[in-house]
Design a protein around this motif. Structure first.
Motif, PDB file in Angstrom:
ATOM      1  N   ARG A   1       1.108  -1.070  -0.096  1.00 50.29           N
ATOM      2  CA  ARG A   1      -0.030  -0.048  -0.146  1.00 50.29           C
ATOM      3  C   ARG A   1       0.060   1.529  -0.170  1.00 50.29           C
ATOM      4  O   ARG A   1       1.156   2.278   1.400  1.00 50.29           O
TER       5      ARG A   1
ATOM      6  N   LEU B   1      -6.490  -3.111   8.392  1.00 49.62           N
ATOM      7  CA  LEU B   1      -7.826  -3.760   8.951  1.00 49.62           C
ATOM      8  C   LEU B   1      -9.481  -2.597   8.410  1.00 49.62           C
ATOM      9  O   LEU B   1     -10.017  -3.725   8.281  1.00 49.62           O
ATOM     10  N   ARG B   2      -8.796  -1.671   8.645  1.00 52.51           N
ATOM     11  CA  ARG B   2     -10.207  -1.132   8.270  1.00 52.51           C
ATOM     12  C   ARG B   2     -10.778  -1.113   6.753  1.00 52.51           C
ATOM     13  O   ARG B   2     -11.826  -0.677   6.118  1.00 52.51           O
ATOM     14  N   THR B   3      -9.938  -1.138   6.434  1.00 54.14           N
ATOM     15  CA  THR B   3      -9.943  -1.103   5.017  1.00 54.14           C
ATOM     16  C   THR B   3     -10.927  -2.442   3.764  1.00 54.14           C
ATOM     17  O   THR B   3     -11.771  -2.616   3.127  1.00 54.14           O
ATOM     18  N   HIS B   4     -10.447  -3.502   5.104  1.00 56.03           N
ATOM     19  CA  HIS B   4     -11.387  -4.662   5.446  1.00 56.03           C
ATOM     20  C   HIS B   4     -12.502  -5.025   5.850  1.00 56.03           C
ATOM     21  O   HIS B   4     -13.166  -5.806   5.938  1.00 56.03           O
ATOM     22  N   ASP B   5     -12.977  -4.189   6.482  1.00 62.82           N
ATOM     23  CA  ASP B   5     -14.324  -4.097   7.322  1.00 62.82           C
ATOM     24  C   ASP B   5     -14.451  -4.602   8.714  1.00 62.82           C
ATOM     25  O   ASP B   5     -15.535  -4.947   8.943  1.00 62.82           O
TER      26      ASP B   5
ATOM     27  N   THR C   1      -1.760  -9.171  13.584  1.00 61.98           N
ATOM     28  CA  THR C   1      -1.563  -8.042  12.656  1.00 61.98           C
ATOM     29  C   THR C   1      -0.032  -7.745  12.267  1.00 61.98           C
ATOM     30  O   THR C   1      -0.287  -6.651  11.252  1.00 61.98           O
TER      31      THR C   1
ATOM     32  N   ALA D   1      -3.734 -10.643   6.969  1.00 64.84           N
ATOM     33  CA  ALA D   1      -4.403 -11.496   6.293  1.00 64.84           C
ATOM     34  C   ALA D   1      -5.709 -13.035   6.598  1.00 64.84           C
ATOM     35  O   ALA D   1      -6.631 -12.922   6.454  1.00 64.84           O
TER      36      ALA D   1
ATOM     37  N   VAL E   1      -7.926 -11.325   8.880  1.00 66.65           N
ATOM     38  CA  VAL E   1      -9.679 -10.698   7.501  1.00 66.65           C
ATOM     39  C   VAL E   1     -10.163 -11.921   6.891  1.00 66.65           C
ATOM     40  O   VAL E   1     -10.715 -11.978   6.948  1.00 66.65           O
ATOM     41  N   ASP E   2      -9.258 -12.960   6.941  1.00 63.75           N
ATOM     42  CA  ASP E   2      -9.911 -14.533   6.409  1.00 63.75           C
ATOM     43  C   ASP E   2     -10.481 -14.796   7.557  1.00 63.75           C
ATOM     44  O   ASP E   2     -12.026 -15.563   7.017  1.00 63.75           O
TER      45      ASP E   2
ATOM     46  N   GLY F   1     -13.367 -11.187   8.816  1.00 64.16           N
ATOM     47  CA  GLY F   1     -13.631 -10.652   7.997  1.00 64.16           C
ATOM     48  C   GLY F   1     -15.417 -10.266   7.510  1.00 64.16           C
ATOM     49  O   GLY F   1     -15.505 -11.814   7.804  1.00 64.16           O
TER      50      GLY F   1
END
Length: 348
Positions: free
Chosen positions: A26, A78-82, A299, A306, A309-310, A313
């Protein structure tokens, strides 16, 4: 309903290269956070985070903003992945990132406060050198008693600085008194006593002379009521107003870190999932040893995040319960990490 807590680490979790793999994925994070932080502080914090050297990163005045900034960057990803928390908490320094997560203050204001906090704390050690040590295998009342006896015998300050988990306590104070506690703890049957390589005698009354200056800095910042509950490691209670949080951040300089109580409060609010937001994985171990049913997720790298998030998320399926699950597939901490690196990372 099972709740999720975001828990933010403190000083000692730093490592050279932290956050670098997120920047590679990013590049926008450079302008949003790293370049902005460098400009705000007036020194290359981003280079120290990503390239070191390790010696510079161990300087308390650098370490604290470095760990804080890394946590904020990870939070953004993290927040970009809700992935969002129901409640937040931070271990000492980590309470500033928790407050940003809860919308209490801007990350820029928090970074300024963290930088000043680190400089003031390091200055105490220059005026009155101190020490810290982790005692593993004795309960909190026993360690408190050992501190009282050592203080009476040496005429020096030594106090409990961290109640990290039921069998791990950190003491802080003047060097001779800390050594006396360490020797007495070994005689009392401690499994291990680990001197901590930190920059000052944190979380004890030796920090009292910097409280007033830091309180002035806190008063100059715009604090807001939190959007989600923040469980303070100072009080081990949920704080719901800006005034309560400001008071806790001021008291944090001299008050012990009540992490055992913090985790128990989180568990009492229905938290079963603990996401360690930032570098390291020490807090996950402390959470599991306090609440054995805790599910912990890390994290600190792109791969760890990842996997988290899996699991958590919107489309995620939490993995089946296993003895070694940390949300990363890499297993739990080793005994050495728990007793040495683990205590150091959870001292500030």
């Amino acid at each position: 309903m099972t709740s999720t807590a975001f828990v933010f680490p403190g000083q000692g979790s730093q490592r050279v290269g932290m956050g670098a793999d997120f920047v590679r994925r990013r590049p926008d994070l450079v302008d949003t956070y790293y370049r902005a932080a460098d400009d705000l502080l007036g020194f290359p914090l981003s280079r120290l985070c990503h390239e070191g050297p390790a010696e510079a990163l161990r300087d308390t005045a650098v370490t604290q903003p470095a760990v804080f900034l890394t946590s904020i960057v990870v939070l953004d990803v993290l927040r970009t992945h809700d992935v969002e928390p129901d409640v937040v908490a931070g271990h000492s320094l980590g309470e500033y990132a928790a407050a940003v997560c809860a919308g209490v203050l801007s990350w820029q204001d928090a970074l300024r406060l963290v930088r000043l906090r680190g400089r003031l704390m390091a200055g105490v050690n220059e005026r009155m050198p101190g020490a810290m040590a982790a005692v593993v295998g004795l309960d909190l009342p026993t360690v408190r008693d050992l501190c009282a006896r050592a203080a009476a015998e040496t005429g020096q300050v030594v106090e409990v600085a961290n109640d990290n988990e039921p069998a791990q306590t950190v003491v802080s104070g003047q060097a001779a008194a800390v050594r006396a506690v360490a020797e007495a703890a070994r005689r009392a049957g401690a499994r291990r006593v680990v001197p901590l390589g930190v920059g000052a005698p944190f979380h004890c009354s030796l920090m009292r002379d910097i409280e007033a200056e830091f309180a002035e800095a806190l008063a100059a910042v715009d604090f807001r009521d939190p959007s989600v509950p923040l469980v303070s490691s100072v009080t081990a209670t949920a704080l719901t107003s800006a005034e309560e949080i400001v008071s806790a951040l001021r008291r944090q300089l001299t008050a012990p870190v009540r992490w055992t109580g913090t985790v128990r409060t989180l568990a009492g609010r229905g938290v079963r999932r603990y996401v360690e937001v930032g570098p390291g994985r020490v807090l996950g171990g402390l959470c599991r040893r306090t609440e054995p049913t805790a599910r912990t997720f890390t994290t600190g790298t792109v791969g760890e995040l990842a996997a988290t998030v899996d699991a958590l998320g919107p489309a995620g399926t939490e993995p089946a319960e296993t003895e070694t699950d940390t949300g990363t597939g890499t297993g739990t901490e080793t005994g050495t990490e728990t007793a040495s690196a683990g205590t150091a990372a959870a001292s500030l």
